[in-house]
Enzyme design. Structure first.
Site, PDB file in Angstrom:
ATOM      1  NE  ARG A  50     -81.853  35.438 -36.626  1.00  0.00           N
ATOM      2  CZ  ARG A  50     -81.607  34.248 -36.117  1.00  0.00           C
ATOM      3  NH1 ARG A  50     -81.388  33.235 -36.908  1.00  0.00           N
ATOM      4  NH2 ARG A  50     -81.565  34.070 -34.815  1.00  0.00           N
ATOM      5  CB  THR A  90     -88.871  36.711 -42.983  1.00  0.00           C
ATOM      6  OG1 THR A  90     -87.950  37.718 -42.540  1.00  0.00           O
ATOM      7  CG2 THR A  90     -90.247  37.327 -43.144  1.00  0.00           C
ATOM      8  CG  ASP A 149     -78.794  36.308 -28.864  1.00  0.00           C
ATOM      9  OD1 ASP A 149     -77.802  37.082 -28.867  1.00  0.00           O
ATOM     10  OD2 ASP A 149     -79.786  36.503 -29.582  1.00  0.00           O
ATOM     11  CG  ASP A 194     -79.514  38.414 -25.732  1.00  0.00           C
ATOM     12  OD1 ASP A 194     -79.464  39.638 -25.974  1.00  0.00           O
ATOM     13  OD2 ASP A 194     -80.520  37.716 -25.946  1.00  0.00           O
TER      14      ASP A 194
HETATM   15  N1  URA Z   1     -77.289  34.099 -33.472  1.00  0.00           N
HETATM   16  C1  URA Z   1     -76.904  33.762 -32.217  1.00  0.00           C
HETATM   17  O1  URA Z   1     -76.476  34.594 -31.433  1.00  0.00           O
HETATM   18  N2  URA Z   1     -77.019  32.465 -31.853  1.00  0.00           N
HETATM   19  C2  URA Z   1     -77.456  31.502 -32.672  1.00  0.00           C
HETATM   20  O2  URA Z   1     -77.490  30.331 -32.283  1.00  0.00           O
HETATM   21  C3  URA Z   1     -77.847  31.879 -33.984  1.00  0.00           C
HETATM   22  C4  URA Z   1     -77.751  33.184 -34.348  1.00  0.00           C
END
Ligand code: URA
Length: 210
Positions: free
Chosen positions: A105, A109, A201, A204
């Site tokens: 991502r 953008t 995330d 992560d």
């Molecule tokens: N990707 C993630 O890992 N967490 C989010 O909240 C949105 C996209």
């Protein structure tokens, strides 16, 4: 599956999801919980897989018994967080074929950029389950489904852990034929495209990166 969105409200799913949301849950715990929840969600998403009859000999006698029909299912991980859901499904369906879609991502953008695509042969004859824990903006999910359709897939489902209303709407607009199964429909996205209240995330948290 007739519904476009199915939220699995089973108590075990909801309990495990709460543990995953907790910021104090360890990387190992997060990974284990994701595998476990994925299995419970996979149970739901595969509910309508077609069966055929085969003869089997029990220790008592021969009988006609149901087995899965048709070509093996294709499981497609949307990298990298989708990989955290692969093992759970593969434990249930060890013969599934596996593909990968690499999209990152663009943080400015929020649009998806493709860097990898590898899918099993014969997608047009398989049930294809795309996995990604977080359906956020829906941009990368919709782009991944575009790629799968271009490769021939015509029976696709999307399996995620959390969905944002914005992502569900984006998927419904781009791919109304792709049912979504999730453990929760959360409130909204924040200005950075993260799901609120979410769990942070997912990549992560499962891989211990930051
Ligand atoms: N990707 C993630 O890992 N967490 C989010 O909240 C949105 C996209």
């Amino acid at each position: 599956m007739s519904e476009h969105l199915t939220v699995v409200d089973h108590p075990l799913v909801q309990h495990k999801l709460t543990l995953m949301r907790d910021k104090n849950t360890s990387t190992a715990g997060f990974r284990r919980l994701l595998r476990e929840i994925t299995q419970l969600l996979a149970y739901e998403i595969t509910r309508e897989m077609p069966l055929t009859m085969a003869s089997v000999e029990t220790p008592m006698e021969e009988m006609e018994a149901p087995i899965l029909a048709g070509k093996k299912l294709a499981l497609v991980s949307i990298l990298r967080a989708g990989n955290g859901m692969l093992d759970g499904v593969l434990e249930l369906i060890p013969s599934a074929r596996v593909g990968f879609v690499g999209l990152y991502r663009d943080e400015e953008t929020l649009k998806p950029v493709q860097y990898y695509f590898k899918a099993p042969e014969g997608l047009q004859d398989r049930l294809v389950i795309a996995v990604d824990p977080m359906l956020a903006t829906g941009n990368s999910s919709a782009a991944a489904i575009d790629l799968l359709k271009q490769a021939g897939a015509n029976n696709i489902r999307f399996l995620c852990l959390l969905a944002a209303p914005e992502g569900v709407a984006r998927m419904k607009e781009a791919h109304p034929d792709v049912p979504i199964v999730t453990a929760s429909l959360d409130r909204q996205l924040n200005e950075k495209g993260y799901i609120m209240p979410g769990l942070g995330d997912a990549g992560d948290r499962m891989f211990g990166t930051k």
